[in-house]
Design an enzyme around this catalytic site. Structure first.
Site, PDB file in Angstrom:
ATOM      1  CB  SER A  54      -0.671   0.009   1.103  1.00 55.30           C
ATOM      2  OG  SER A  54      -1.831   1.270   1.536  1.00 55.30           O
ATOM      3  CE1 TYR A  66      -3.942  -1.396   5.940  1.00 54.74           C
ATOM      4  CE2 TYR A  66      -3.439   0.424   5.031  1.00 54.74           C
ATOM      5  CZ  TYR A  66      -3.906  -1.197   4.500  1.00 54.74           C
ATOM      6  OH  TYR A  66      -4.237  -2.063   2.809  1.00 54.74           O
TER       7      TYR A  66
HETATM    8  N1  LIG Z   1      -8.929  -0.792  -0.130  1.00 57.03           N
HETATM    9  C1  LIG Z   1      -7.478  -0.007  -0.345  1.00 57.03           C
HETATM   10  O1  LIG Z   1      -7.933   1.383  -0.045  1.00 57.03           O
HETATM   11  C2  LIG Z   1      -6.405  -0.616  -0.446  1.00 57.03           C
HETATM   12  C3  LIG Z   1      -5.825   0.021  -0.567  1.00 57.03           C
HETATM   13  C4  LIG Z   1      -3.882  -0.319  -0.346  1.00 57.03           C
HETATM   14  C5  LIG Z   1      -4.134  -1.797  -0.235  1.00 57.03           C
HETATM   15  N2  LIG Z   1      -4.525  -1.893  -0.131  1.00 57.03           N
HETATM   16  C6  LIG Z   1      -4.913  -4.027  -0.023  1.00 57.03           C
HETATM   17  O2  LIG Z   1      -5.029  -4.174  -0.882  1.00 57.03           O
HETATM   18  C7  LIG Z   1      -5.742  -6.181  -0.199  1.00 57.03           C
HETATM   19  C8  LIG Z   1      -6.873  -6.300  -0.441  1.00 57.03           C
HETATM   20  O3  LIG Z   1      -7.842  -5.471   0.382  1.00 57.03           O
HETATM   21  P1  LIG Z   1      -8.996  -4.478  -0.327  1.00 57.03           P
HETATM   22  O4  LIG Z   1      -9.233  -3.477  -0.225  1.00 57.03           O
HETATM   23  O5  LIG Z   1      -9.444  -5.343  -1.386  1.00 57.03           O
HETATM   24  O6  LIG Z   1     -10.376  -4.628   0.700  1.00 57.03           O
HETATM   25  P2  LIG Z   1     -11.481  -6.093   1.474  1.00 57.03           P
HETATM   26  O7  LIG Z   1     -12.633  -6.253   0.203  1.00 57.03           O
HETATM   27  O8  LIG Z   1     -11.660  -6.484   2.970  1.00 57.03           O
HETATM   28  O9  LIG Z   1     -10.185  -7.612   1.138  1.00 57.03           O
HETATM   29  C9  LIG Z   1      -9.419  -8.187   1.967  1.00 57.03           C
HETATM   30  C10 LIG Z   1      -9.633 -10.060   1.315  1.00 57.03           C
HETATM   31  O10 LIG Z   1      -8.210 -10.437   2.518  1.00 57.03           O
HETATM   32  C11 LIG Z   1      -8.949 -11.487   3.029  1.00 57.03           C
HETATM   33  N3  LIG Z   1      -8.195 -11.606   4.369  1.00 57.03           N
HETATM   34  C12 LIG Z   1      -8.671 -10.921   5.258  1.00 57.03           C
HETATM   35  N4  LIG Z   1      -7.978 -11.680   6.813  1.00 57.03           N
HETATM   36  C13 LIG Z   1      -7.751 -12.928   5.774  1.00 57.03           C
HETATM   37  C14 LIG Z   1      -7.059 -13.882   6.884  1.00 57.03           C
HETATM   38  N5  LIG Z   1      -6.617 -13.795   7.942  1.00 57.03           N
HETATM   39  N6  LIG Z   1      -7.284 -15.126   5.873  1.00 57.03           N
HETATM   40  C15 LIG Z   1      -7.273 -14.888   4.761  1.00 57.03           C
HETATM   41  N7  LIG Z   1      -7.796 -13.959   4.210  1.00 57.03           N
HETATM   42  C16 LIG Z   1      -8.098 -12.801   5.002  1.00 57.03           C
HETATM   43  C17 LIG Z   1     -10.616 -11.054   2.786  1.00 57.03           C
HETATM   44  O11 LIG Z   1     -10.963 -12.605   2.624  1.00 57.03           O
HETATM   45  P3  LIG Z   1     -12.019 -12.966   3.913  1.00 57.03           P
HETATM   46  O12 LIG Z   1     -12.579 -12.466   5.321  1.00 57.03           O
HETATM   47  O13 LIG Z   1     -12.811 -14.140   3.192  1.00 57.03           O
HETATM   48  O14 LIG Z   1     -11.099 -14.059   4.739  1.00 57.03           O
HETATM   49  C18 LIG Z   1     -10.411  -9.971   1.414  1.00 57.03           C
HETATM   50  O15 LIG Z   1     -10.917 -11.376   0.339  1.00 57.03           O
HETATM   51  C19 LIG Z   1      -4.721  -5.418   1.308  1.00 57.03           C
HETATM   52  O16 LIG Z   1      -3.681  -5.829   1.679  1.00 57.03           O
HETATM   53  C20 LIG Z   1      -5.012  -3.942   1.990  1.00 57.03           C
HETATM   54  O17 LIG Z   1      -4.556  -3.891   2.810  1.00 57.03           O
HETATM   55  C21 LIG Z   1      -6.399  -1.778  -0.265  1.00 57.03           C
END
Ligand SMILES: NC(=O)c1ccc[n+]([C@@H]2O[C@H](COP(=O)([O-])OP(=O)(O)OC[C@H]3O[C@@H](n4cnc5c(N)ncnc54)[C@H](OP(=O)(O)O)[C@@H]3O)[C@@H](O)[C@H]2O)c1
Length: 262
Positions: A142, A155
């Protein structure tokens, strides 16, 4: 002549958001996709979407913070689809907490998912990639890992750890034929960024984010950061005197008028 085998990707956090969109994008590009996360029902839906592009998919319910569960998931994926060519370490949780409520257990839980979850996945796929002399590790870190941010200490720390870890691996693994890509997205509209009134400048939709990530993967780039409005600023901010950086953050993340600071 036998048809070329489909390349295999293993995507953690594939049940929603960026992981889900990227899994579907990979299927469009001809990958068979191993889908890992805790919500199996959601993963089965994604497997259905992948099937729409005639891609093979396997579903692996696992908590990435548990190394044994990740090891079983990777072994099952290999059995179902074949050797893993591409790992996308994407699973993660967001965390907003005030420094005055600091709880080391909470910090540890965030690191266990965001950072150690990625390490566990690498530990499982890397030996085979090294044996085959090819493979690709992709870390979804990120822009928040480049600088500290108020109320996001855990985070930011988890993402900074990811960036440093994968960058170190990259230099070591390149001669062995294993590529490493670190992706630093800005704000993306997903379950993690539900509209809670917090300012999220230049937030982008999840399909655009998946497209950026796919382009970085296909070009085997060492790193990618987006959106263009935020990424250069976040990178330049690393070189700013810290007092100037603090001022910038106060301006960018100022709560809307009338709303008390979160
Ligand atoms: N959205 C943003 O603004 C943003 C920006 C920069 C980086 N990111 C990064 O992008 C990645 C994806 O995030 P997203 O934005 O797509 O959010 P999201 O829709 O909440 O997706 C998060 C994913 O991680 C999985 N997850 C969470 N805890 C877990 C665990 N203990 N074991 C296995 N899977 C787990 C969730 O699945 P389950 O709940 O089914 O386990 C879900 O599939 C993250 O690493 C986040 O930090 C996001």
């Amino acid at each position: 002549m036998a048809p070329a085998a489909q390349p295999v990707a293993f995507v953690t956090g594939a049940s929603s958001g960026i992981g889900r969109a990227l899994a579907v994008r990979l299927a469009q590009e001809g990958y068979a996709v191993g889908l890992a996360a805790r919500r199996a029902e959601r993963l089965r839906e994604v497997a259905g979407d992948v099937g729409d592009y005639h891609g093979a998919a396997s579903v692996h319910e696992c908590d990435v913070s548990d190394s044994e569960q990740v090891s079983k998931a990777v072994a099952a994926c290999r059995l179902a689809l074949g050797p893993i060519d591409l790992l996308v370490a994407n699973a993660g949780v967001g965390a907003v907490a005030s420094a005055t409520d600091l709880d080391a257990e909470d910090v540890s839980r965030i690191l266990a998912v965001n950072f150690m979850g990625a390490v566990h996945a690498v530990e499982c796929v890397l030996p085979e990639m090294l044996r085959r002399g090819s493979g690709h590790l992709v870390a979804i870190a990120s822009l928040a890992g480049l600088n500290g941010m108020p109320q996001r200490a855990a985070y930011c720390a988890s993402k900074a750890a990811m960036i440093a870890f994968f960058e170190s691996l990259r230099m070591e693994l390149r001669p062995a034929g294993v590529a490493v890509t670190v992706v630093n997205p800005g704000f993306v509209r997903t379950e993690m960024t539900v509209d809670d009134g917090r300012p999220r400048p230049f937030i982008m939709d999840v399909d655009s984010a998946a497209e950026h990530i796919w382009r970085a993967i296909s070009a085997r780039r060492v790193s990618a950061a987006f959106p263009w409005q935020l990424a250069p600023a976040a990178m330049l901010a690393r070189a700013l005197p810290r007092s100037a950086y603090d001022w910038l953050v106060r301006r960018l993340f100022r709560p809307p008028r009338g709303r008390p600071p979160a």
